[in-house]
Design an enzyme around this catalytic site. Sequence first.
Site, PDB file in Angstrom:
ATOM      1  N   TYR A 157      10.100  -3.200  -0.877  1.00 61.49           N
ATOM      2  CA  TYR A 157      11.499  -3.595  -0.997  1.00 61.49           C
ATOM      3  C   TYR A 157      11.768  -3.987  -2.443  1.00 61.49           C
ATOM      4  O   TYR A 157      11.077  -4.846  -2.991  1.00 61.49           O
ATOM      5  CB  TYR A 157      11.813  -4.781  -0.076  1.00 61.49           C
ATOM      6  CG  TYR A 157      13.297  -5.072  -0.071  1.00 61.49           C
ATOM      7  CD1 TYR A 157      14.126  -4.447   0.848  1.00 61.49           C
ATOM      8  CD2 TYR A 157      13.873  -5.934  -1.006  1.00 61.49           C
ATOM      9  CE1 TYR A 157      15.492  -4.669   0.844  1.00 61.49           C
ATOM     10  CE2 TYR A 157      15.235  -6.161  -1.023  1.00 61.49           C
ATOM     11  CZ  TYR A 157      16.039  -5.525  -0.096  1.00 61.49           C
ATOM     12  OH  TYR A 157      17.398  -5.745  -0.106  1.00 61.49           O
ATOM     13  N   GLN A 177      18.313  -4.957   7.172  1.00 62.63           N
ATOM     14  CA  GLN A 177      18.319  -3.620   7.782  1.00 62.63           C
ATOM     15  C   GLN A 177      17.214  -2.738   7.187  1.00 62.63           C
ATOM     16  O   GLN A 177      16.622  -1.910   7.880  1.00 62.63           O
ATOM     17  CB  GLN A 177      19.704  -2.965   7.698  1.00 62.63           C
ATOM     18  CG  GLN A 177      20.274  -2.758   6.299  1.00 62.63           C
ATOM     19  CD  GLN A 177      21.026  -3.977   5.761  1.00 62.63           C
ATOM     20  OE1 GLN A 177      20.803  -5.114   6.186  1.00 62.63           O
ATOM     21  NE2 GLN A 177      21.913  -3.747   4.812  1.00 62.63           N
ATOM     22  N   ASN A 189      16.183 -11.410  -0.909  1.00 62.76           N
ATOM     23  CA  ASN A 189      16.972 -12.625  -0.655  1.00 62.76           C
ATOM     24  C   ASN A 189      16.555 -13.279   0.676  1.00 62.76           C
ATOM     25  O   ASN A 189      15.587 -12.850   1.309  1.00 62.76           O
ATOM     26  CB  ASN A 189      18.472 -12.309  -0.689  1.00 62.76           C
ATOM     27  CG  ASN A 189      18.877 -11.331   0.424  1.00 62.76           C
ATOM     28  OD1 ASN A 189      18.131 -11.114   1.388  1.00 62.76           O
ATOM     29  ND2 ASN A 189      20.045 -10.747   0.287  1.00 62.76           N
ATOM     30  N   SER A 197      10.906 -19.447  -7.472  1.00 68.42           N
ATOM     31  CA  SER A 197       9.854 -19.281  -8.472  1.00 68.42           C
ATOM     32  C   SER A 197       9.572 -20.595  -9.210  1.00 68.42           C
ATOM     33  O   SER A 197      10.466 -21.412  -9.381  1.00 68.42           O
ATOM     34  CB  SER A 197      10.363 -18.228  -9.460  1.00 68.42           C
ATOM     35  OG  SER A 197       9.329 -17.546 -10.058  1.00 68.42           O
ATOM     36  N   GLN A 211      11.662 -19.595 -16.835  1.00 68.56           N
ATOM     37  CA  GLN A 211      11.581 -19.781 -15.390  1.00 68.56           C
ATOM     38  C   GLN A 211      12.924 -20.233 -14.840  1.00 68.56           C
ATOM     39  O   GLN A 211      13.395 -19.733 -13.815  1.00 68.56           O
ATOM     40  CB  GLN A 211      10.510 -20.836 -15.082  1.00 68.56           C
ATOM     41  CG  GLN A 211      10.124 -20.898 -13.637  1.00 68.56           C
ATOM     42  CD  GLN A 211       9.681 -19.552 -13.141  1.00 68.56           C
ATOM     43  OE1 GLN A 211       9.013 -18.791 -13.816  1.00 68.56           O
ATOM     44  NE2 GLN A 211      10.099 -19.206 -11.953  1.00 68.56           N
ATOM     45  N   HIS A 257      15.872 -17.848 -13.788  1.00 70.98           N
ATOM     46  CA  HIS A 257      15.775 -16.974 -12.602  1.00 70.98           C
ATOM     47  C   HIS A 257      16.869 -17.290 -11.598  1.00 70.98           C
ATOM     48  O   HIS A 257      17.670 -16.449 -11.236  1.00 70.98           O
ATOM     49  CB  HIS A 257      14.412 -17.110 -11.924  1.00 70.98           C
ATOM     50  CG  HIS A 257      13.416 -16.118 -12.423  1.00 70.98           C
ATOM     51  ND1 HIS A 257      13.590 -14.771 -12.295  1.00 70.98           N
ATOM     52  CD2 HIS A 257      12.230 -16.278 -13.063  1.00 70.98           C
ATOM     53  CE1 HIS A 257      12.556 -14.136 -12.826  1.00 70.98           C
ATOM     54  NE2 HIS A 257      11.719 -15.033 -13.313  1.00 70.98           N
ATOM     55  N   GLU A 260       3.025 -21.497  -8.847  1.00 65.66           N
ATOM     56  CA  GLU A 260       2.972 -20.040  -8.923  1.00 65.66           C
ATOM     57  C   GLU A 260       2.418 -19.630 -10.299  1.00 65.66           C
ATOM     58  O   GLU A 260       1.502 -18.834 -10.388  1.00 65.66           O
ATOM     59  CB  GLU A 260       4.397 -19.513  -8.724  1.00 65.66           C
ATOM     60  CG  GLU A 260       4.500 -18.014  -8.682  1.00 65.66           C
ATOM     61  CD  GLU A 260       5.946 -17.551  -8.662  1.00 65.66           C
ATOM     62  OE1 GLU A 260       6.859 -18.398  -8.805  1.00 65.66           O
ATOM     63  OE2 GLU A 260       6.174 -16.342  -8.519  1.00 65.66           O
ATOM     64  N   HIS A 261       3.013 -20.188 -11.363  1.00 71.92           N
ATOM     65  CA  HIS A 261       2.556 -19.918 -12.728  1.00 71.92           C
ATOM     66  C   HIS A 261       2.069 -21.213 -13.353  1.00 71.92           C
ATOM     67  O   HIS A 261       2.789 -22.211 -13.321  1.00 71.92           O
ATOM     68  CB  HIS A 261       3.696 -19.391 -13.605  1.00 71.92           C
ATOM     69  CG  HIS A 261       4.436 -18.234 -13.032  1.00 71.92           C
ATOM     70  ND1 HIS A 261       5.573 -18.382 -12.268  1.00 71.92           N
ATOM     71  CD2 HIS A 261       4.200 -16.900 -13.107  1.00 71.92           C
ATOM     72  CE1 HIS A 261       6.016 -17.186 -11.900  1.00 71.92           C
ATOM     73  NE2 HIS A 261       5.199 -16.269 -12.390  1.00 71.92           N
ATOM     74  N   ASP A 312       4.617 -11.509 -16.463  1.00 71.66           N
ATOM     75  CA  ASP A 312       5.718 -10.942 -15.680  1.00 71.66           C
ATOM     76  C   ASP A 312       5.806  -9.430 -15.858  1.00 71.66           C
ATOM     77  O   ASP A 312       6.140  -8.705 -14.931  1.00 71.66           O
ATOM     78  CB  ASP A 312       7.058 -11.537 -16.131  1.00 71.66           C
ATOM     79  CG  ASP A 312       7.246 -12.966 -15.656  1.00 71.66           C
ATOM     80  OD1 ASP A 312       6.507 -13.391 -14.759  1.00 71.66           O
ATOM     81  OD2 ASP A 312       8.141 -13.659 -16.192  1.00 71.66           O
ATOM     82  N   GLU A 371     -20.636 -18.339  28.416  1.00 75.82           N
ATOM     83  CA  GLU A 371     -19.178 -18.201  28.316  1.00 75.82           C
ATOM     84  C   GLU A 371     -18.577 -17.678  29.619  1.00 75.82           C
ATOM     85  O   GLU A 371     -17.369 -17.427  29.692  1.00 75.82           O
ATOM     86  CB  GLU A 371     -18.816 -17.299  27.122  1.00 75.82           C
ATOM     87  CG  GLU A 371     -19.233 -17.933  25.791  1.00 75.82           C
ATOM     88  CD  GLU A 371     -18.568 -17.323  24.553  1.00 75.82           C
ATOM     89  OE1 GLU A 371     -17.904 -16.279  24.677  1.00 75.82           O
ATOM     90  OE2 GLU A 371     -18.706 -17.925  23.465  1.00 75.82           O
ATOM     91  N   HIS A 390     -20.167  -8.882  30.225  1.00 75.41           N
ATOM     92  CA  HIS A 390     -20.728  -8.871  28.873  1.00 75.41           C
ATOM     93  C   HIS A 390     -22.259  -8.916  28.951  1.00 75.41           C
ATOM     94  O   HIS A 390     -22.956  -8.150  28.282  1.00 75.41           O
ATOM     95  CB  HIS A 390     -20.224 -10.074  28.062  1.00 75.41           C
ATOM     96  CG  HIS A 390     -18.831  -9.915  27.518  1.00 75.41           C
ATOM     97  ND1 HIS A 390     -17.729  -9.743  28.307  1.00 75.41           N
ATOM     98  CD2 HIS A 390     -18.373  -9.907  26.234  1.00 75.41           C
ATOM     99  CE1 HIS A 390     -16.651  -9.639  27.537  1.00 75.41           C
ATOM    100  NE2 HIS A 390     -17.010  -9.737  26.278  1.00 75.41           N
TER     101      HIS A 390
END
Lengths: 429, 429
Positions: free
Chosen positions: A124, A186, A209, A232, A254, A257, A322-323, A356, A410, A415
């Site tokens: 995506y 969708q 999103n 982020s 950062q 963003h 994250e960074h 990045d 068990e 088995h």
Amino acid sequence: MKIITASKYRKELTKSRGSIEKNAQLDEAVLAILSEVRKNGDEALRRYTEQFDLVSLDTLRVSDEEFQEAKGMVSPEFIAAMEAAKENIASFHQEQKEHSWFTQPQSGVMLGQKVTPLSRVGIYIPGGKAAYPSTVFMNALPAKIAGVLSIIITTPPQKNGKVNPHVLVAAEMAGVNEVYKVGGAQAIAALAYGTETISKVNKIVGPGNAFVARAKKWVYGEVAIDMIAGPSEICVVADRTCHPSFAAADLLSQAEHDEEAAAICIVNDEETARLIDEEVNKQLAALERKQIAEKSIETNGRIVIAADLTEAFELVNLLAPEHLEIMTENPMEQLQFVQNAGAIFLGDHSPEVLGDYFAGPNHTLPTSGTAAFASPLGIYDFMKKSSIIHYSQAAFSKAADSIATIAKTEGLGAHARAAEIRKAASKDR
Amino acid sequence: MKIITASKYRKELTKSRGSIEKNAQLDEAVLAILSEVRKNGDEALRRYTEQFDLVSLDTLRVSDEEFQEAKGMVSPEFIAAMEAAKENIASFHQEQKEHSWFTQPQSGVMLGQKVTPLSRVGIYIPGGKAAYPSTVFMNALPAKIAGVLSIIITTPPQKNGKVNPHVLVAAEMAGVNEVYKVGGAQAIAALAYGTETISKVNKIVGPGNAFVARAKKWVYGEVAIDMIAGPSEICVVADRTCHPSFAAADLLSQAEHDEEAAAICIVNDEETARLIDEEVNKQLAALERKQIAEKSIETNGRIVIAADLTEAFELVNLLAPEHLEIMTENPMEQLQFVQNAGAIFLGDHSPEVLGDYFAGPNHTLPTSGTAAFASPLGIYDFMKKSSIIHYSQAAFSKAADSIATIAKTEGLGAHARAAEIRKAASKDR
């Protein structure tokens, strides 16, 4: 930026970051879309594209002519920069490649692990006003290197019914020629369940999103997903040897963003805090995306004053950013203190933006503290493992009693029987 | 068993296996439990334990005395069998261990990947009537070998307020001494959010009933999870050289798990189909868990007659079975045709039960076709990666223009600035 103490920041960090309950309304909308696409396929995709992207499409798939047209619309500088980035990204991910292996722990026993690429992956790519050719590379190149045969991209069309040319050029450079003009929940539904024109994939990767993220959470299990990405973050650990202007520039990269992005700086003295804060304010004024960055800095920006670097790294590991940028006198030496971070940038000349776009490691990283348990996107996301087990008759005969004992404990008689029937047959001979 | 053609089976396989919509009622119950435990912690755990497990507990944690007591309640044969299994499981997972690495692709550039164990992992062990000591091993040993410092187990108490002694002994053998008497969705909530006595973990692993599975889906993202396990499957590929009684025993060992389990056999001639079917009927009669196995065989059991082994493996890859047994003349040779399977058992003396308990590879495997994109549980589930990036001033100066070009294409001015400010500073010197 808010300048706060380490103990205050520690308290902020212990608050739970997410909430599952607040999403009931979003879920209702997302589930309706998933269910519609599952039932009505392409027809539903076209309908939602009209509704959300305000464009009516006859053909969902991007044509060869559109790929050609895109090439004429991008600059040679862009192509050259992307060529260089592609080489770096490809060669780093090549290093991650895993191989099948075997071992023979005892006579008559062979064990191993077969590594196989996924067959079909969907990426995506967010659309609308912004274009993210770097996201195409960071998702498609590892899949390609892993050996995925079929890689497809879905991305929302622009209002003119086209896909952003930079995205198309990046897709072609990465070897992806199956691109569909579908966005939102969708698109996730189409990738997860398949429609007349889009066949079902094994795994969905790429950012999006809130609708996209939530749809990925819902289809997870039916297909694999990379992660559910949150806003982020960057964390810069700096001491008095840092360039305050570099630290500030990275914090702001950062912050631009989106308003929910978080720029955190941890220092070990007040003077460094003051200098970085000054630089942030100075540089903020000149930014094109000033409004967004300002809002992010005001709400989520922090300069935390730790007693020393030991405490600074304790906070880093709690935050699991994250960074992480380490701008101290001996950044390499401090690598050993980092437990939790998506990507670690060492020294003054290794800004986040280098990662990045360009250096090679993936920019798809665990957000919102999930670096405590998750990894950057990598080759390993596009390959899976199968265990291999072979025992000879003699080796199995030796093991049969132990196996039957555990099976009976068990309460699983059939088995135990599967072990015993073989042992009995061996004796008969 | 139902004996069907390959083309008929192909049609059965193309039907979608899961449905997200049907879970609305389950979700309501699960979300209520998650929310209650989040709000009321231990008090909610005690309340749900009274309600669902019919036992009132003062202390949730298993005491040292209870561990001692458990040791007196299990047989020496059980201990010996488990010792042997432990050695095999530990040594196989040791082979999976990954290491941090570095590379220096050009002068002034250092890239790498740091591999770090998760800090804290929670294992869910099903309880009630059955006891699953093997599940303790298969989850706890890889976590231990990965280097996870804190491993905890939650499992529903028996009606006498105790935990099954075999489970406790296995936990102690695996080096886990933090065991809590909590089951169901409430246990998952405790592991995900933490309570007064149970601290929040980074990852939740282990099988469970529908409530547990659904609760894991909901907390996924807040913490990591291993997978959402569905019913168990076996697929046996056999030709006329197979022992029909072995094939039948293995199909039944799968079928006795539960009524939703699926036992599939794919053969390349009618005679083999007939012989295996006969054996299944014969052996079924003698099983303790006959009713369950019979229901599973009737509903989900299939013997599929393929034209040849090529078609047989095409079907295998579509099915993507959790367990695949290859009982043909040259099983090793056919390994190359397997794309999708959780574990592959080669030859007449490598039954699934060998992998369930003893051989070493994990028995936590991707179910319901998810072997098309997922792997067995392994060391890699308990370790995570951080990317490492270091550029020297000179190396960054060379890269700065390309980085700024891509950043500007994406409309991110502060990103471009973070590159340009460094290049400018380098020139100044």
